[in-house]
Motif scaffolding. Structure first.
Motif, PDB file in Angstrom:
ATOM      1  N   CYS A  67      -7.369  26.954  25.158  1.00 18.60           N
ATOM      2  CA  CYS A  67      -6.839  26.703  26.449  1.00 18.60           C
ATOM      3  C   CYS A  67      -6.950  25.169  26.604  1.00 18.60           C
ATOM      4  O   CYS A  67      -7.872  24.338  26.303  1.00 18.60           O
ATOM      5  CB  CYS A  67      -7.800  27.411  27.260  1.00 18.60           C
ATOM      6  N   SER A  69      -7.793  24.080  30.072  1.00 20.82           N
ATOM      7  CA  SER A  69      -9.131  23.946  30.860  1.00 20.82           C
ATOM      8  C   SER A  69      -9.836  25.048  30.891  1.00 20.82           C
ATOM      9  O   SER A  69      -9.295  26.237  30.718  1.00 20.82           O
ATOM     10  CB  SER A  69      -8.776  23.136  32.190  1.00 20.82           C
ATOM     11  N   LEU A  70     -11.198  24.768  31.339  1.00 20.67           N
ATOM     12  CA  LEU A  70     -12.040  26.091  31.419  1.00 20.67           C
ATOM     13  C   LEU A  70     -12.160  26.560  32.672  1.00 20.67           C
ATOM     14  O   LEU A  70     -12.354  26.170  33.999  1.00 20.67           O
ATOM     15  CB  LEU A  70     -13.575  25.661  31.104  1.00 20.67           C
ATOM     16  N   CYS A  71     -11.678  27.961  32.789  1.00 20.62           N
ATOM     17  CA  CYS A  71     -11.821  28.727  34.229  1.00 20.62           C
ATOM     18  C   CYS A  71     -13.275  29.420  34.216  1.00 20.62           C
ATOM     19  O   CYS A  71     -13.722  29.907  33.271  1.00 20.62           O
ATOM     20  CB  CYS A  71     -10.972  30.012  33.976  1.00 20.62           C
ATOM     21  N   PHE A  73     -15.075  31.663  35.339  1.00 18.73           N
ATOM     22  CA  PHE A  73     -15.639  33.100  35.601  1.00 18.73           C
ATOM     23  C   PHE A  73     -15.296  33.567  33.758  1.00 18.73           C
ATOM     24  O   PHE A  73     -15.823  34.399  33.473  1.00 18.73           O
ATOM     25  CB  PHE A  73     -14.656  33.809  36.399  1.00 18.73           C
ATOM     26  N   CYS A  74     -14.795  32.840  33.184  1.00 16.39           N
ATOM     27  CA  CYS A  74     -14.237  33.311  31.652  1.00 16.39           C
ATOM     28  C   CYS A  74     -15.269  33.644  30.729  1.00 16.39           C
ATOM     29  O   CYS A  74     -16.092  32.570  30.464  1.00 16.39           O
ATOM     30  CB  CYS A  74     -13.220  32.414  31.203  1.00 16.39           C
ATOM     31  N   CYS A  76     -14.318  34.899  27.839  1.00 21.07           N
ATOM     32  CA  CYS A  76     -13.571  35.313  26.402  1.00 21.07           C
ATOM     33  C   CYS A  76     -13.710  33.884  25.452  1.00 21.07           C
ATOM     34  O   CYS A  76     -14.568  33.134  25.582  1.00 21.07           O
ATOM     35  CB  CYS A  76     -11.917  34.895  26.735  1.00 21.07           C
ATOM     36  N   ARG A  78     -12.810  31.562  23.538  1.00 24.39           N
ATOM     37  CA  ARG A  78     -11.851  30.160  23.495  1.00 24.39           C
ATOM     38  C   ARG A  78     -12.308  28.933  23.376  1.00 24.39           C
ATOM     39  O   ARG A  78     -13.451  28.793  23.675  1.00 24.39           O
ATOM     40  CB  ARG A  78     -10.990  30.297  24.982  1.00 24.39           C
ATOM     41  N   GLY A 118      -5.671  35.698  23.857  1.00 27.83           N
ATOM     42  CA  GLY A 118      -6.432  34.678  23.864  1.00 27.83           C
ATOM     43  C   GLY A 118      -7.491  34.556  24.657  1.00 27.83           C
ATOM     44  O   GLY A 118      -8.018  35.508  25.142  1.00 27.83           O
ATOM     45  N   GLY A 119      -8.079  33.332  25.046  1.00 27.90           N
ATOM     46  CA  GLY A 119      -7.529  31.957  24.943  1.00 27.90           C
ATOM     47  C   GLY A 119      -6.026  32.093  25.576  1.00 27.90           C
ATOM     48  O   GLY A 119      -5.805  32.939  26.373  1.00 27.90           O
ATOM     49  N   THR A 120      -5.217  31.142  25.030  1.00 25.25           N
ATOM     50  CA  THR A 120      -3.779  31.070  25.796  1.00 25.25           C
ATOM     51  C   THR A 120      -2.525  31.038  24.684  1.00 25.25           C
ATOM     52  O   THR A 120      -2.387  30.003  24.145  1.00 25.25           O
ATOM     53  CB  THR A 120      -3.724  29.912  26.716  1.00 25.25           C
ATOM     54  N   ASP A 153      -0.399  32.288  30.342  1.00 23.35           N
ATOM     55  CA  ASP A 153      -0.972  31.495  31.414  1.00 23.35           C
ATOM     56  C   ASP A 153      -0.047  30.576  31.961  1.00 23.35           C
ATOM     57  O   ASP A 153       1.011  29.704  31.524  1.00 23.35           O
ATOM     58  CB  ASP A 153      -1.943  30.203  30.871  1.00 23.35           C
ATOM     59  N   ARG A 155       0.389  28.396  34.221  1.00 22.09           N
ATOM     60  CA  ARG A 155       0.279  27.178  34.428  1.00 22.09           C
ATOM     61  C   ARG A 155       0.719  26.328  33.127  1.00 22.09           C
ATOM     62  O   ARG A 155       0.838  25.086  33.320  1.00 22.09           O
ATOM     63  CB  ARG A 155      -1.368  26.795  34.576  1.00 22.09           C
ATOM     64  N   ARG A 190      -9.573  27.226  38.681  1.00 23.81           N
ATOM     65  CA  ARG A 190      -8.246  27.516  38.278  1.00 23.81           C
ATOM     66  C   ARG A 190      -7.360  27.732  39.475  1.00 23.81           C
ATOM     67  O   ARG A 190      -7.151  28.504  40.352  1.00 23.81           O
ATOM     68  CB  ARG A 190      -8.278  29.181  37.675  1.00 23.81           C
TER      69      ARG A 190
HETATM   70  S1  SF4 Z   1      -8.830  32.380  28.260  1.00 28.41           S
HETATM   71 FE1  SF4 Z   1      -7.859  32.509  30.195  1.00 28.41          FE
HETATM   72  S2  SF4 Z   1      -9.333  32.636  31.741  1.00 28.41           S
HETATM   73 FE2  SF4 Z   1     -10.444  31.990  29.816  1.00 28.41          FE
HETATM   74  S3  SF4 Z   1     -10.466  29.807  30.130  1.00 28.41           S
HETATM   75 FE3  SF4 Z   1      -8.559  30.521  28.910  1.00 28.41          FE
HETATM   76  S4  SF4 Z   1      -6.836  30.479  30.542  1.00 28.41           S
HETATM   77 FE4  SF4 Z   1      -9.087  30.554  31.736  1.00 28.41          FE
END
Ligand code: SF4
Length: 466
Positions: A67, A69-71, A73-74, A76, A78, A118-120, A153, A155, A190
């Motif tokens: 990814c 940048s870091l969201c 709340f995430c 996952c 990544r 993912g990830g993205t 994503d 973005r 985000r």
């Molecule tokens: S996996 Fe999705 S929610 Fe998590 S940091 Fe990457 S873009 Fe953001």
């Protein structure tokens, strides 16, 4: 379900539901991952792959961990990076992993589901997307009419990505949205406008994507009933085919950056529940069907059809169609779910790459299901996917009497029945009520043989059920 949830008296429902607030699994597998053992490694996975039948249809999952940048709340798995060298090395390693799985499975059946998450995945360049898709399909050819889907994503997803994805054959696209409110977006790090999201949906539909889904989250910092209603109005105006409205999982032992959310910024339990219930009703009033737990779909969507046909299934991707497929996972942390076994790869991407280069398969842990596991997995799957566990189905499958087999569990369901969450018939068949479907994890938990030990563990393992 849809009509009756709309009829629910929220003031009466809320105190009952809040009594069931507590930590519990999401049951994307049974037994759940904390039960799996590191005694299960690449050799065990090779043996289990070798046992798959030559014509058994397959489902594939590819985890792309990068990814930009870091969201905040995430939770996952990544890696935040802008370094182009990492994706290049990832592609080499995932090709090695595919070759190793292919060698263990001499005659793979047709792939009827192929999904990237993912990830993205669109962190990869369009060129890299084409290379990865080609490599997976060379090892595991797609069946005609296969369902091919990807998480993106908005973005970072360009028109060139959309073109490359369609050329490969992706036909379902899932967009991370989460929330459109500016204050919430700033808090979760985000920022994503309604316009860029709607543009991507329009481009995807123009390019021929057959299905668009959105991922949203309730329970985020600063969400209010009004902000959530505005987000949903924007979402519903764009009109995805599917909506997943997940509960924010505050799991700071997995996602340390969540500690930055001040406790008072997060909605307190009563507001969090009201956010969920009001959002569900708004989605239902727009004509979607509640597929299960956090998933909604248009009535003509395959997921809604699978619910009607009782072919709905739950796995690591959430609710999905096609019951009973063997699922092979590639990439760091990816999970394979085979007849009778689960296997998970090393989570951390560098360590995963090293393991693949050394051993071909990077299995970190896994579990072979006992007879007891298989019986309970069936029971939990029926509850999670169909809201109903029928004694006759049980007998046809396991040739034993359901009420005798689960006498203790049926006694434990008495309390839930008094609260109106389930009804239990004379033969033991369990039906989850409209109210009960809002806490369906709690109903399934009654059939989980490992849960008591897990709840006594010194470290928390699961997110909140309400
Ligand atoms: S996996 Fe999705 S929610 Fe998590 S940091 Fe990457 S873009 Fe953001």
């Amino acid at each position: 379900m849809s009509e009756s949830l709309l009829d629910l008296d929220l003031d009466r429902a809320e105190p009952v539901l809040l009594r069931y607030a507590g930590a519990g699994p999401r049951y994307t597998s049974y037994p759940t991952a904390p039960v799996w053992s590191e005694h299960y490694g690449p050799e065990q996975l090779r043996e289990d792959l070798g046992r798959l039948g030559p014509r058994d249809p397959l489902s594939l999952y590819v985890h792309v961990p990068f990814c930009k940048s870091l969201c905040h709340f995430c939770a996952c798995n990544r890696v935040i990076t802008r370094d182009a060298a990492l994706p290049a090395r990832f592609l080499d390693d995932v090709e090695r992993e595919i070759a190793a799985a292919r060698a263990a499975l001499p005659e793979p059946g047709p792939v009827i589901q192929h999904h990237w998450g993912g990830g993205t995945p669109t962190h990869l360049s369009p060129l890299a997307v084409r290379r990865l898709f080609g490599a997976v399909c060379e090892g595991f050819p797609l069946a005609k009419g296969a369902e091919v889907s990807i998480e993106v994503d908005p973005r970072v997803t360009t028109p060139e990505h959309v073109e490359a994805l369609r050329e490969c054959g992706f036909e379902r696209i899932s967009l991370g949205v989460q929330d459109f409110d500016p204050r919430v977006q700033a808090a979760i790090h985000r920022v994503q406008s309604v316009e860029e999201t709607a543009d991507l949906v329009a481009r995807a539909r123009d390019a021929g994507f057959a299905s668009v889904s959105f991922d949203l989250i309730y329970g985020l910092p600063f969400q209010t009933l009004e902000s959530m209603a505005r987000t949903l109005d924007s979402v519903l105006a764009i009109g995805p085919d599917r909506i997943a409205l997940y509960a924010y999982a505050h799991v700071t032992w997995v996602a340390k950056q969540q500690r930055g959310f001040e406790r008072h910024d997060l909605p307190e339990p009563k507001l969090r529940l009201r956010l969920q219930l009001e959002a569900f009703r708004r989605i239902l009033r727009s004509g979607y069907v509640h597929v299960g737990m956090d998933h909604f779909a248009r009535p003509e969507d395959e997921l809604a059809r699978a619910l009607r046909d009782r072919t709905l299934r739950r796995n690591f991707m959430g609710y999905t169609t096609h019951a009973g497929l063997d699922l092979l996972g590639f990439g760091p942390s990816a999970i394979s779910e085979l007849t009778g076994a689960y296997a998970q790869s090393v989570r951390e991407p560098d360590a995963w790459g090293e393991a693949v280069r050394e051993r071909g398969l990077a299995t970190l842990r896994g579990h072979r299901l006992s007879r007891d596991d298989q019986e309970r997995r069936f029971a939990i799957g029926e509850i999670m996917c169909h809201g109903e566990l029928r004694a006759a189905d049980w007998k046809a499958r396991f040739a034993s009497d359901f009420a005798t087999r689960f006498a203790a569990e049926l006694r434990a369901l008495d309390a839930l029945e008094r609260d109106g969450l389930v009804s239990v018939a004379a033969d033991g068949s369990v039906r989850v009520s409209t109210l009960g479907r809002l806490v369906v994890r709690n109903v399934a938990m009654v059939f989980d043989a490992y849960l008591e030990g897990q709840q006594a563990a010194p470290k928390p393992l699961f997110s909140q059920t309400v």
